[in-house]
Enzyme design. Structure first.
Site, PDB file in Angstrom:
ATOM      1  NE  ARG A 116      56.821  57.936  44.978  1.00 55.23           N
ATOM      2  CZ  ARG A 116      57.347  57.572  46.181  1.00 55.23           C
ATOM      3  NH1 ARG A 116      57.223  56.228  46.556  1.00 55.23           N
ATOM      4  NH2 ARG A 116      57.644  58.408  46.846  1.00 55.23           N
ATOM      5  CD  GLN A 117      50.502  62.811  46.919  1.00 51.94           C
ATOM      6  OE1 GLN A 117      49.458  63.311  46.975  1.00 51.94           O
ATOM      7  NE2 GLN A 117      51.607  62.952  47.854  1.00 51.94           N
ATOM      8  NE  ARG A 158      53.354  51.582  47.251  1.00 50.13           N
ATOM      9  CZ  ARG A 158      54.488  51.811  48.047  1.00 50.13           C
ATOM     10  NH1 ARG A 158      54.589  51.621  49.241  1.00 50.13           N
ATOM     11  NH2 ARG A 158      55.777  51.636  47.388  1.00 50.13           N
ATOM     12  CE  LYS A 174      55.418  48.296  44.692  1.00 48.02           C
ATOM     13  NZ  LYS A 174      56.385  49.341  44.503  1.00 48.02           N
ATOM     14  CG  ASP A 220      61.538  50.380  41.608  1.00 47.15           C
ATOM     15  OD1 ASP A 220      60.857  50.780  40.632  1.00 47.15           O
ATOM     16  OD2 ASP A 220      60.960  49.913  42.669  1.00 47.15           O
ATOM     17  CG  ASP A 228      58.543  85.092  57.291  1.00 50.40           C
ATOM     18  OD1 ASP A 228      59.561  84.767  56.654  1.00 50.40           O
ATOM     19  OD2 ASP A 228      57.458  85.959  56.795  1.00 50.40           O
ATOM     20  N   GLY A 229      60.477  82.042  57.991  1.00 52.53           N
ATOM     21  CA  GLY A 229      60.426  80.766  57.372  1.00 52.53           C
ATOM     22  C   GLY A 229      60.286  80.881  55.730  1.00 52.53           C
ATOM     23  CG  ASP A 256      56.678  47.713  40.867  1.00 55.03           C
ATOM     24  OD1 ASP A 256      57.340  47.949  39.917  1.00 55.03           O
ATOM     25  OD2 ASP A 256      56.742  48.534  42.019  1.00 55.03           O
TER      26      ASP A 256
HETATM   27  C1  R5P Z   1      56.327  52.411  42.849  1.00 55.64           C
HETATM   28  O1  R5P Z   1      55.639  51.685  41.880  1.00 55.64           O
HETATM   29  C2  R5P Z   1      57.786  52.835  42.631  1.00 55.64           C
HETATM   30  O2  R5P Z   1      58.134  52.048  41.350  1.00 55.64           O
HETATM   31  C3  R5P Z   1      58.690  52.116  43.629  1.00 55.64           C
HETATM   32  O3  R5P Z   1      58.744  50.859  43.566  1.00 55.64           O
HETATM   33  C4  R5P Z   1      58.175  52.653  45.039  1.00 55.64           C
HETATM   34  O4  R5P Z   1      57.745  53.895  44.984  1.00 55.64           O
HETATM   35  C5  R5P Z   1      59.254  52.585  45.745  1.00 55.64           C
HETATM   36  O5  R5P Z   1      58.769  53.068  47.210  1.00 55.64           O
HETATM   37  P1  R5P Z   1      59.405  52.496  48.495  1.00 55.64           P
HETATM   38  O6  R5P Z   1      60.987  52.494  48.553  1.00 55.64           O
HETATM   39  O7  R5P Z   1      58.876  53.247  49.457  1.00 55.64           O
HETATM   40  O8  R5P Z   1      59.089  50.817  48.436  1.00 55.64           O
END
Ligand code: R5P
Length: 289
Positions: free
Chosen positions: A92-93, A189, A187, A213, A33-34, A163
């Site tokens: 990130r959320q 987004r 940056k 990063d 069933d997964g 960023d």
């Molecule tokens: C965001 O602020 C993080 O530090 C990364 O720069 C970001 O999450 C990278 O995501 P992506 O590769 O989708 O641009």
């Protein structure tokens, strides 16, 4: 005893060696069933023995398997369960950005908290996410490790954060490399995969650039930065990150943008995972004992 998640086999094996602790015979299965089943095998803990669950969570399934490993450890009678989440998915959320949204990482942290006595996680997007856990949760950084695979013959290197959020990481990598300067781009987004980068005035002409990063997800941030660096005459461009998630077509995106080499750690097991984060986990565990 180390209990390894599906996505953390290498880092768990390296950690086991460093701590001189055995690896449990963890097995993963899926019912018709997964539904998932992560089991830890026939283990018999000594009195008060600790279990260390090491499980990155790049998918929803991985989150469930982590919870199962924690629960199996309690069921087997381990005295303490320490959960190491090398890559914490949903980090990130960390806010409800729009009306009606959840704070997803808080929900995830609460679930993990039900089965962990302590939590460690490596370079979460924001360290504050650790406050969402009920048991003590510690952010540890593997950033200094990122200097290790870089070539020794870097020409007038610039360690660049794409960023403002990753300046500290870039500074740490520069310090570990022992040479070069640090700068950052700005940056904006626009969506999950659409970002706009505004460069600084720093000259990159003829220089080797190391872009640092915390995570490469879709590769949009890095490829935008790479395009600007190429246009401005950078020499070699190395891209380095803690968590090489590399979703979808991120690898080809970076390649098309002119990257020389991509390096990451083994918080996520990818071909570019050139360096292990296990030593910093081992040190953090030793410090907490
Ligand atoms: C965001 O602020 C993080 O530090 C990364 O720069 C970001 O999450 C990278 O995501 P992506 O590769 O989708 O641009």
């Amino acid at each position: 005893m180390i209990l390894s998640g599906r996505h953390s086999q290498s880092i768990a094996a390296e950690l086991a060696e460093r701590l001189d602790e055995p690896l449990a015979p963890v097995a993963f299965d899926r019912f018709p069933d997964g539904e998932l089943m992560a089991s830890i095998g026939d283990v018999t803990p000594a009195d008060g023995e600790r279990a260390i669950v090491v499980a990155s969570t790049p998918s929803s399934d991985a989150h469930i398997e982590l919870l199962q490993l924690q629960d199996a450890a309690h069921e087997a009678g381990y005295g303490e369960v320490i959960t190491v989440v090398p890559y914490l998915g949903y980090a990130r959320q960390d806010q409800a950005f729009e009306q009606g949204e959840p704070v997803s990482v808080r929900a995830v942290a609460r679930a993990i908290s039900t089965g962990a006595d302590r939590v460690l996680t490596i370079d979460p997007h924001e360290e504050d996410v650790c406050d969402f856990f009920d048991p003590p949760a510690t952010p540890i950084s593997a950033a200094a490790r990122l200097a290790e695979p870089l070539p020794e013959d870097l020409i007038d290197p610039l360690f660049l954060s794409p960023d403002a959020g990753a300046i500290d990481l870039a500074e740490t990598v520069r310090e570990a490399a022992g040479t070069g300067t640090v700068d950052y781009f700005e940056k904006t987004r626009h969506s999950g995969s659409d970002v706009e980068i505004s460069p600084s005035d720093t000259s990159v002409d003829g220089r080797d650039i190391v872009v640092v990063d915390d995570i490469i997800a879709t590769g949009s941030t890095m490829s935008e930065a790479l395009t600007i660096l190429q246009e401005r005459g950078a020499n070699r461009v190395f891209v380095t990150c803690i968590h090489p998630l590399l979703a979808g077509n991120a690898v080809t995106k970076l390649s098309r943008a002119g990257v020389d080499t991509v390096y990451g750690t083994d918080t996520l097991e990818r071909p570019c995972s050139a360096v292990s984060a296990a030593p910093v986990v081992a040190d953090a565990l030793a410090d907490q004992l």
